[in-house]
Design a protein around this motif. Structure first.
Motif, short mmCIF file in Angstrom:
data_model
loop_
_atom_site.label_atom_id
_atom_site.label_comp_id
_atom_site.label_asym_id
_atom_site.label_seq_id
_atom_site.Cartn_x
_atom_site.Cartn_y
_atom_site.Cartn_z
N HIS A 1 0.83 -1.20 0.00
CA HIS A 1 0.00 0.00 0.00
C HIS A 1 0.87 1.26 0.00
O HIS A 1 0.35 2.37 -0.13
N ASP A 2 2.19 1.08 0.14
CA ASP A 2 3.13 2.20 0.11
C ASP A 2 3.56 2.44 -1.33
O ASP A 2 4.31 1.65 -1.92
N LEU A 3 3.10 3.54 -1.91
CA LEU A 3 3.37 3.81 -3.32
C LEU A 3 4.85 4.08 -3.59
O LEU A 3 5.34 3.78 -4.67
N ALA A 4 5.57 4.62 -2.60
CA ALA A 4 6.99 4.87 -2.79
C ALA A 4 7.75 3.55 -2.93
O ALA A 4 8.66 3.43 -3.76
N VAL A 5 7.38 2.56 -2.14
CA VAL A 5 8.01 1.25 -2.23
C VAL A 5 7.70 0.60 -3.58
O VAL A 5 8.57 0.04 -4.24
N VAL A 6 6.44 0.70 -3.99
CA VAL A 6 6.02 0.12 -5.26
C VAL A 6 6.76 0.78 -6.42
O VAL A 6 7.20 0.10 -7.36
#
Length: 330
Positions: free
Chosen positions: A216-221
């Motif tokens: 759910h973490d867009l930075a990680v994705v």
């Protein structure tokens, strides 16, 4: 990343759960956890799957691995549909697909040493034993950044990041072609998250396997994925190459997700929320487009007809009756 053929093909995947009530425990409703999900994953590719909590991401992950039985749909791994396979027929296929769970402590047996945990898959599948197994486990520990002398330690003797490295080593033990990562860094500190993500990237480069990466973490994705799929209430509403999706989001829900990411600049004016209200209940999902109850661009057609994923550019698909979410009809 290879684009010659898909390793994983999921088509019209559905997973419903019965809701029972009353003295006789009769079915009184249905939870539409996953409601017609389709996507493909290439060899050596990472597909990020994002969305709000409860949208069905983890259910997709478990259904793909047959940890939960799909209600309907097909799941092809390297061309073989694994949905109709019996448990005995599925057993050898499981060597090709593994999972890294969200909680690295709950997914490890506290009564087994780290070495026994990592070596257990080798024993179960009859691939190694004795000194050969110990040597393989020591090699796996080295690959994930742990010392071989730590093989005798128990899970509670490791930090959270080290426990997740043990989980990754266990997933690597059988030489899989597909690894499902179900929010593998959400329970870790930010500094440790970066280390684990970089480890996953390095391992993929060295071994060439594919990731279905749930987060759910867009930075990680954005850091680990090649392509990104966005889920809302059991369905994929947009899927595109990473750079394309972050630069040109077409679905109003994707636009809202990206707008909600905090910016580390106190001088920047806070954006007005792009959606109102709460996510509808999956027991009684809205008719038509499930997002229409919260969408600022809603039109009558959205309330009546459910849009399918349609081409919206090169390597870009979106399920929206409006071409780009700006209120302009196609």
């Amino acid at each position: 990343m290879s684009e010659t053929r898909p390793l994983l093909e999921v088509k019209d995947l559905v997973k419903h759960y019965a809701v029972r009530g009353g003295v006789l425990r009769r079915q009184v409703g249905t939870v539409h956890a996953v409601d017609g999900v389709s996507f493909s994953l290439g060899v050596g590719e990472t597909l990020g799957l994002v969305g709000e909590s409860g949208c069905g991401k983890s259910t997709v992950a478990r259904a793909v691995l047959r940890l939960v039985e799909p209600t309907s749909g097909s799941i092809k791994l390297d061309g073989t549909d694994i949905v109709p396979l019996s448990k005995s027929d599925l057993r050898p296929v499981r060597r090709s697909m593994q999972i890294v769970f969200q909680d690295p402590f709950a997914s490890l047996n506290p009564r087994m040493t780290a070495g026994d945990i990592v070596g257990e898959p080798l024993t179960v599948h009859g691939l190694a034993s004795g000194e050969e197994k110990q040597a393989r486990v020591a090699e796996l520990f080295h690959q994930v950044g742990l010392r071989p002398d730590q093989m005798k330690n128990y899970p509670h003797q490791f930090s959270g990041g080290q426990r997740q490295r043990i989980c990754i080593a266990r997933a690597l033990a059988l030489g899989p072609s597909l690894i499902v990562c179900d929010e593998p860094v959400s329970a870790l500190d930010v500094s440790i998250q970066a280390q684990v993500i970089n480890l996953l990237i390095d391992l993929q480069r060295d071994h060439g396997f594919s990731y279905l990466f749930i987060a759910h973490d867009l930075a990680v994705v954005a850091h680990i994925s090649h392509r990104v799929a966005v889920m809302y209430l059991g369905r994929i509403v947009e899927i595109a190459d990473k750079a394309e999706l972050f630069a040109n989001p077409r679905h109003p829900y994707t636009q809202a997700l990206l707008a909600s990411v905090p910016v580390a600049d106190p001088k920047m004016k806070k954006l007005k929320p792009m959606v109102d209200g709460d996510v509808p209940s999956p027991i009684n999902p809205p008719s038509g487009c499930a997002f229409h109850t919260r969408c600022r661009y809603v039109i009558d057609r959205c309330r009546l007809e459910r849009p399918a994923l349609a081409e919206a550019g090169t390597s870009h698909q979106v399920a929206c009756w409006l071409n780009d979410g700006t209120g302009r009809p196609e």
